[in-house]
Design a protein around this motif. Sequence first.
Motif, short mmCIF file in Angstrom:
data_model
loop_
_atom_site.label_atom_id
_atom_site.label_comp_id
_atom_site.label_asym_id
_atom_site.label_seq_id
_atom_site.Cartn_x
_atom_site.Cartn_y
_atom_site.Cartn_z
N VAL A 214 0.86 -1.18 0.00
CA VAL A 214 0.00 0.00 0.00
C VAL A 214 0.89 1.23 0.00
CG1 VAL A 214 -1.96 -1.09 1.15
CG2 VAL A 214 -0.15 -0.01 2.52
N ASN A 215 0.32 2.33 -0.45
CA ASN A 215 1.04 3.61 -0.44
C ASN A 215 0.77 4.31 0.88
OD1 ASN A 215 0.92 6.72 -0.98
ND2 ASN A 215 2.27 5.89 -2.56
N GLN A 216 1.85 4.85 1.48
CA GLN A 216 1.71 5.55 2.75
C GLN A 216 2.51 6.85 2.71
OE1 GLN A 216 3.57 3.81 6.24
NE2 GLN A 216 1.91 4.52 7.57
N THR A 217 1.85 7.98 2.98
CA THR A 217 2.56 9.26 2.99
C THR A 217 2.88 9.68 4.42
OG1 THR A 217 0.48 10.51 3.02
CG2 THR A 217 1.47 10.05 0.86
N MET A 218 3.96 10.44 4.53
CA MET A 218 4.39 11.01 5.82
C MET A 218 5.00 12.37 5.55
SD MET A 218 7.47 8.25 6.32
CE MET A 218 6.33 6.93 5.84
N GLY A 219 4.90 13.29 6.51
CA GLY A 219 5.43 14.62 6.23
C GLY A 219 5.42 15.52 7.45
N ASN A 250 11.25 2.90 -4.53
CA ASN A 250 9.89 2.81 -4.00
C ASN A 250 9.56 3.95 -3.02
OD1 ASN A 250 9.12 0.43 -5.40
ND2 ASN A 250 10.27 -0.81 -3.92
N TRP A 251 10.36 5.01 -3.06
CA TRP A 251 10.11 6.19 -2.25
C TRP A 251 10.03 7.42 -3.14
CZ3 TRP A 251 9.58 6.32 3.14
CH2 TRP A 251 9.78 5.10 3.79
N THR A 252 9.09 8.30 -2.85
CA THR A 252 8.86 9.47 -3.70
C THR A 252 8.71 10.72 -2.83
OG1 THR A 252 7.64 8.07 -5.25
CG2 THR A 252 7.40 10.46 -5.49
N ILE A 253 9.33 11.81 -3.27
CA ILE A 253 9.09 13.12 -2.63
C ILE A 253 7.87 13.73 -3.31
CG2 ILE A 253 9.99 15.43 -2.19
CD1 ILE A 253 12.79 14.25 -2.22
N VAL A 254 6.78 13.85 -2.57
CA VAL A 254 5.54 14.40 -3.11
C VAL A 254 5.56 15.93 -3.05
CG1 VAL A 254 3.02 14.42 -2.89
CG2 VAL A 254 4.31 12.33 -2.38
N ASP A 280 13.62 25.08 0.18
CA ASP A 280 12.79 24.56 1.27
C ASP A 280 12.82 25.61 2.37
OD1 ASP A 280 11.99 22.18 0.11
OD2 ASP A 280 13.71 21.06 0.87
N LEU A 281 11.72 26.35 2.52
CA LEU A 281 11.72 27.52 3.38
C LEU A 281 10.66 27.42 4.47
CD1 LEU A 281 12.05 30.23 0.56
CD2 LEU A 281 13.89 29.14 1.89
N GLU A 282 10.72 28.35 5.41
CA GLU A 282 9.78 28.37 6.52
C GLU A 282 8.34 28.33 6.01
OE1 GLU A 282 8.45 31.38 10.19
OE2 GLU A 282 10.16 31.87 8.91
N GLY A 283 7.56 27.43 6.61
CA GLY A 283 6.16 27.29 6.24
C GLY A 283 5.90 26.28 5.14
N ASP A 284 6.96 25.81 4.46
CA ASP A 284 6.77 24.83 3.39
C ASP A 284 6.41 23.46 3.98
OD1 ASP A 284 7.37 26.73 1.56
OD2 ASP A 284 9.34 25.95 1.00
N ARG A 285 5.58 22.75 3.25
CA ARG A 285 5.18 21.40 3.63
C ARG A 285 6.06 20.40 2.90
NH1 ARG A 285 2.94 18.93 7.87
NH2 ARG A 285 2.09 16.91 7.28
N ILE A 286 6.60 19.44 3.67
CA ILE A 286 7.41 18.36 3.11
C ILE A 286 6.60 17.07 3.22
CG2 ILE A 286 9.58 17.10 3.19
CD1 ILE A 286 9.85 20.12 2.56
N VAL A 287 6.40 16.38 2.10
CA VAL A 287 5.64 15.13 2.09
C VAL A 287 6.42 14.07 1.33
CG1 VAL A 287 3.48 13.98 1.45
CG2 VAL A 287 3.44 16.37 2.23
N ILE A 288 6.56 12.90 1.94
CA ILE A 288 7.26 11.76 1.34
C ILE A 288 6.29 10.60 1.26
CG2 ILE A 288 9.21 10.17 1.59
CD1 ILE A 288 10.47 12.31 3.46
#
Length: 334
Positions: A214-219, A250-254, A280-288
């Motif tokens: 299954v696909n699982q995101t984290m951030g 099998n890992w992606t930066i969304v 990558d600055l203050e307030g940016d969302r990082i999702v993997i």
Amino acid sequence: SDTGDDVEYDGNDGSWTIVQGDGSELSPDLDNGKVTYKVGSDDAEGDTIRFQGSGVDASSADADIRYDVEYRVESADSYAEGENGDTESTSFETTSGQQIEVEIVDSGEPIEYGETFTATVRATNEGGAEGDSGILLSLAGEGGPEETVQLAPGASTNVTMTYDTEQLDSDDIGDAELVADARNDTDSRTVTIDPPTLIKEPTVEDVPAGERRVNQTMGFTLGEDTGGASIRIDLTNTSGDVSHDGDSANWTIVEGNGSISLNANNEVESVTYQTNSESDLEGDRIVIAADYTDTSDADTASTTAYDIKYELTDANDYPTGETNSTSFETTPSE
């Protein structure tokens, strides 16, 4: 006579008054720099003698200058006289008339680097005249907001002042001096500037149990411009129920402009996101996204929660070791 030309006294008898005491005579002799009090017959041991000069000219004096005044017995039936007689000294100061004193009554802690905080300073006019003064708030030697107060004699007021720590250097993180400066007074307090929170709003997506892939995101959200920080996501608390494939394909930066690296031996124990120092600055969302999450060993009959830890492992300008945690659940199969 110690006042020179700074403070001058009126030599007229009418400008001098006995306020307390039974003396028979008060004689100014300003040419010789003195005024003489003639002790009265009813002046006894322990009595306080007070007299005042109403024609004092201090227009040529600077503020906050101290002048010595000597009291000397010049004539006494039973005691020594003149320069070898009884002497006692004191002093007085010229003031600006108003004396604004300041006290930091609320330092605004906790103080986080990169954020604003509000301190409260109490200002009191301890002088004898109405006056105003600017109040400057500084932290770690860097000046901040300034407010002006106008106070009557004896009056006090609380002044709230907001300081933006963005102007500080990261070297100022830790203990620093918070200072309130007024015209006539200064107050200071040692405060602690906490490191910024770089890892905010951590998330991990819930996944169904009993699935092979299954696909699982984290951030997370960046709480500050990081300058190329590394944030590690620890995935070891899944107890073997949930595993993540160790193939980087099998890992992606969304969301995000950095890169990822895996700590894996077939299965991933942690994934590290290296931020892009420029984008990558203050307030940016990082999702993997983990494209190959195996939940086949998870309990399919009930919901199980697993804790995930985010840790700052490298941050150039900031102390490392910051952690933040969240959790995800495996949900029962339908």
